[in-house]
Design a protein around this motif. Structure first.
Motif, PDB file in Angstrom:
ATOM      1  N   TRP A  19       0.979  -1.452   0.257  1.00 53.20           N
ATOM      2  CA  TRP A  19      -0.035   0.218   0.318  1.00 53.20           C
ATOM      3  C   TRP A  19       0.597   1.266   0.362  1.00 53.20           C
ATOM      4  CZ3 TRP A  19      -2.136  -3.188   4.134  1.00 53.20           C
ATOM      5  CH2 TRP A  19      -2.844  -3.855   4.201  1.00 53.20           C
ATOM      6  N   LYS A  81      -7.416  -0.452  11.780  1.00 46.33           N
ATOM      7  CA  LYS A  81      -7.380  -0.115  10.045  1.00 46.33           C
ATOM      8  C   LYS A  81      -6.338   1.945  10.919  1.00 46.33           C
ATOM      9  CE  LYS A  81      -7.628  -0.456   6.414  1.00 46.33           C
ATOM     10  NZ  LYS A  81      -6.465  -0.282   5.660  1.00 46.33           N
ATOM     11  N   ARG A 135      -8.089   7.872   9.704  1.00 45.81           N
ATOM     12  CA  ARG A 135      -8.990   6.850   8.282  1.00 45.81           C
ATOM     13  C   ARG A 135      -7.974   6.798   7.522  1.00 45.81           C
ATOM     14  NH1 ARG A 135     -14.327   7.133  10.435  1.00 45.81           N
ATOM     15  NH2 ARG A 135     -15.098   5.918  12.079  1.00 45.81           N
ATOM     16  N   GLU A 136      -7.759   8.598   6.933  1.00 45.22           N
ATOM     17  CA  GLU A 136      -7.109   9.382   5.466  1.00 45.22           C
ATOM     18  C   GLU A 136      -5.829   9.102   5.733  1.00 45.22           C
ATOM     19  OE1 GLU A 136      -7.228  13.040   3.401  1.00 45.22           O
ATOM     20  OE2 GLU A 136      -7.760  13.316   4.349  1.00 45.22           O
ATOM     21  N   GLU A 138      -4.816   6.044   6.951  1.00 41.87           N
ATOM     22  CA  GLU A 138      -4.487   4.982   6.476  1.00 41.87           C
ATOM     23  C   GLU A 138      -4.783   4.340   5.037  1.00 41.87           C
ATOM     24  OE1 GLU A 138      -4.203   1.710   8.698  1.00 41.87           O
ATOM     25  OE2 GLU A 138      -3.193   3.164  10.173  1.00 41.87           O
ATOM     26  N   ASP A 139      -5.862   4.926   4.721  1.00 37.68           N
ATOM     27  CA  ASP A 139      -6.667   4.632   3.696  1.00 37.68           C
ATOM     28  C   ASP A 139      -5.201   5.194   2.257  1.00 37.68           C
ATOM     29  OD1 ASP A 139      -9.228   4.185   3.845  1.00 37.68           O
ATOM     30  OD2 ASP A 139      -9.575   5.500   3.698  1.00 37.68           O
ATOM     31  N   LYS A 140      -4.197   6.258   3.055  1.00 36.86           N
ATOM     32  CA  LYS A 140      -3.378   6.287   1.583  1.00 36.86           C
ATOM     33  C   LYS A 140      -1.889   5.760   2.016  1.00 36.86           C
ATOM     34  CE  LYS A 140      -6.027  10.895   0.042  1.00 36.86           C
ATOM     35  NZ  LYS A 140      -5.319  12.272   0.700  1.00 36.86           N
ATOM     36  N   SER A 142       1.036   2.759   3.725  1.00 35.48           N
ATOM     37  CA  SER A 142       1.186   1.503   4.097  1.00 35.48           C
ATOM     38  C   SER A 142       1.310   1.970   5.926  1.00 35.48           C
ATOM     39  CB  SER A 142       2.773   0.830   3.181  1.00 35.48           C
ATOM     40  OG  SER A 142       3.248   1.287   4.058  1.00 35.48           O
TER      41      SER A 142
END
Length: 643
Positions: A19, A81, A135-136, A138-140, A142
């Protein structure tokens, strides 16, 4: 069994970069200090403006430190997450019960969100923003990238931001060299860097470290045996925090040169590594020697503003040390390159080289009689006083002869012989002052006695051509610059040009060897028993400046003493007395490290094969000079040449 499975899953995530988004991570990285290394790879200082923070990539962070931080701050980091519901629920109960935020319950990702984007103020609204940003992230990013950012951002006390800076400040170590217990201590400081400060509160720090070790044992990262052994270890921190060195005479020179290559902002915030040519051991030795001589001279002559400077470079132009004064803490002015002062007889070799290039032999004879010239030929004019309208240079000894051998004019640094020689070939002398980069084309007759302003940097540059057979090497101090990811962005190296013929330079070099053997620098003639050495003393009017510049087969070095007030040192304070003795002490140390040998071709070979025969029989030469004493300056055709 479940703990073991979780452990294996964590390892899988640690080594997975599926990621990864490097571009986004790069934007989030903070400012980092630039690290300056000497020629052997030793850290000599840092350049930064606000926070001392050193960049650590995820790959260079010790595994023990990763485990320690996860155990101390977020045991389920590789499982959630960005938001840990269990931790949040536990924290929320305490916060509601207390009526205020008392326990964050934050994951490492949430803490990172706060460090990058939010204020430290504890409010419910800020907590909601923290969760959203986490959260953002964790999305963008690793997990490895999140951890890397976190460990580079976090403050760990004593002025250290990030784990790499903490390793240096707390233990005087590079990050990769940290032990298990040192990793545990750093991890323990995150929760309260001042409260657990090991220098101020060692007992608290020890308890906190041991708690982290216990968590590592509970989480399965270390064995029971390792745990019990570790908790019995001392803290192991330095006696006091290692304050990052940000300035010094050599560092100021590196900074000056780096700003010619890089924008200032990048220099102070880019996390660069600058590999230099400086030898820090030689730097410290030279500083000690020059400071001790300055102290000795000051006591002997009751001076309170005596200063020293020194600079040396290898024959290829690599700067080995820069000493700019007696004590950097007391005086920041770097007299090696930041000031310009007359250099006195240091300039004389240019005139003699010019003579040899014009076919004049060292065995030829030149006048050594007083001269009186209008001031404009010495670069001065429009004086109010009649007696000041003429330039009347004198010999240091106030002794004059009708004539003397050319080579002796340089060996014994005779002013009038040098002036008479220059008056024969002024255009050639002017040309060489420019070629050797002492001047940019300006010239008057007083320049041959060193009346023009220069500094040690310029002196080394000019003398490098004499050391290198006519090839001038410009001093350089930066070998390489790497970005924070260790990618090369600049490589420095020798810059040179041919300025003179090897044969003429060889003749000049032998006479500069005589300067040391029997001339004005004979106080250090003992060096010739160990290795070949050549050089030139320099003393300015009123004994205001004392220089010695010399070279061996390995290096060229220049030493200076003077007063910031520009007042007389004391009567008789010449370069041979003041500057050559410390030059010799430093030279022996440099030679012990870099080796010094014999010049090629040898002194004897140059004298035997290169010295031109006298252009005229001695008697004819004498007759000419006797006749010359009855002629005016205009009859020599000098003035028309100088104009």
């Amino acid at each position: 069994m479940l703990r073991f499975v979780a452990f294996l899953f964590s390892l899988l995530l640690i080594f997975s970069n599926s990621w990864a988004s490097p571009a986004y991570k790069e934007k989030l990285l903070p400012d980092f200090a630039t690290t300056v290394l000497d020629r052997h790879g030793n850290v000599i200082g840092y350049f930064y403006k606000k926070h001392f923070r050193l960049y650590a990539s995820f790959d260079e962070i010790p595994q023990n430190l990763i485990w320690a931080v996860i155990s101390a701050e977020d045991a389920r980091f590789y499982e959630h997450k960005g938001i840990d519901p269990v931790g949040l629920l536990r924290a929320a109960v305490r916060d509601i019960t207390s009526g205020r935020i008392v326990q964050g319950g934050s994951t490492i990702t949430q803490q990172l969100a706060k460090l990058i984007f939010l204020s430290p103020k504890r409010t419910f609204s800020r907590k909601l923003k923290e969760i959203e940003i986490a959260r953002e992230l964790e999305d963008k990013l690793s997990k490895n990238e999140i951890l890397e950012l976190y460990l580079n951002y976090v403050y760990l006390g004593s002025g250290a931001y990030g784990v790499k800076a903490a390793a240096r400040v707390l233990f005087g170590k590079d990050l990769k060299d940290l032990s298990l217990t040192e990793c545990a201590l750093i991890a323990g400081l995150i929760r309260g860097p001042e409260y657990y400060n090991p220098f101020k509160h060692p007992e608290r720090a020890l308890r906190r470290r041991n708690w982290v070790l216990k968590q590592m044992y509970k989480n399965g990262y270390i064995t029971k045996t390792i745990y019990f052994n570790a908790i019995n270890q001392p803290l192991g921190v330095l006696p006091k925090p290692e304050r990052p060195r940000t300035a010094g005479y050599e560092l100021d020179f590196v900074r000056f040169m780096a700003k010619k290559i890089l924008p200032a902002k990048e220099l102070y915030t880019g996390g660069l590594t600058i590999r230099t040519t400086i030898d820090e051991d030689i730097q410290n030795f030279a500083q000690k020697v020059l400071s001790s001589y300055a102290e000795k001279y000051s006591k002997e002559h009751n001076l309170n503003d005596l200063q020293c400077a020194g600079m040396a470079m290898t024959r290829l132009g690599e700067v080995l040390f820069v000493v700019g004064g007696t004590n950097y803490k007391k005086t920041k002015l770097n007299r090696a390159f930041q000031i310009l002062r007359p250099i006195g007889s240091t300039a004389k070799p240019i005139t003699y080289l010019s003579a040899f290039e014009k076919g004049i032999s060292p065995y030829d004879y030149v006048e050594n009689t007083p001269v009186e010239l209008p001031m404009k030929y010495a670069g001065k004019e429009n004086s109010e006083y009649e007696e000041d309208k003429y330039w009347r240079p004198e010999n240091y000894s106030h002794h004059y002869t009708d004539y003397m051998e050319v080579k002796n004019g340089l060996t014994y640094s005779v002013n009038l012989a040098t002036i008479h020689l220059a008056m024969k070939i002024p255009s050639k002398v002017k040309q060489n002052f420019r070629k050797f980069e002492f001047t940019k084309g300006d010239f008057n007759l007083s320049y041959v006695l060193g009346s023009f302003p220069a500094n040690l940097y310029r002196i080394l540059r000019a003398f490098s051509a004499i050391e290198n057979g006519g090839v001038l090497y410009r001093p350089f101090v930066i070998k390489e610059i790497l970005d924070k990811h260790n990618q090369l962005i600049y490589r420095g190296g020798p810059s040179f040009k041919k300025v003179a013929d090897r044969k003429d330079i060889a003749i000049l070099r032998t006479i500069l060897q005589d300067v040391v053997r029997k001339g004005t620098a004979r106080r250090i003639s003992y060096l010739a028993n160990e290795f070949d050495v050549a050089g030139k003393t320099g003393t300015t009017n009123g004994w205001r400046d004392a220089y010695f510049t010399g070279f061996t087969t390995s290096f060229v070095m220049s030493i200076w003493f003077g007063r910031d007030s520009y007042k007389t040192l004391w009567k008789g304070a010449d370069g041979g007395r003041l500057s050559s003795p410390p030059w010799a002490e430093i030279a022996e140390r440099v030679c012990s490290v870099y080796g010094c040998g014999k010049f090629l071709p040898s002194y004897e070979e140059v004298v035997r094969n290169y010295y031109p025969l006298p252009s005229l029989p001695i008697k004819t030469e004498i007759d000419m000079y006797v006749k010359a004493n009855t002629l005016s300056v205009e009859d020599f055709g000098i003035l028309s040449t100088l104009n």
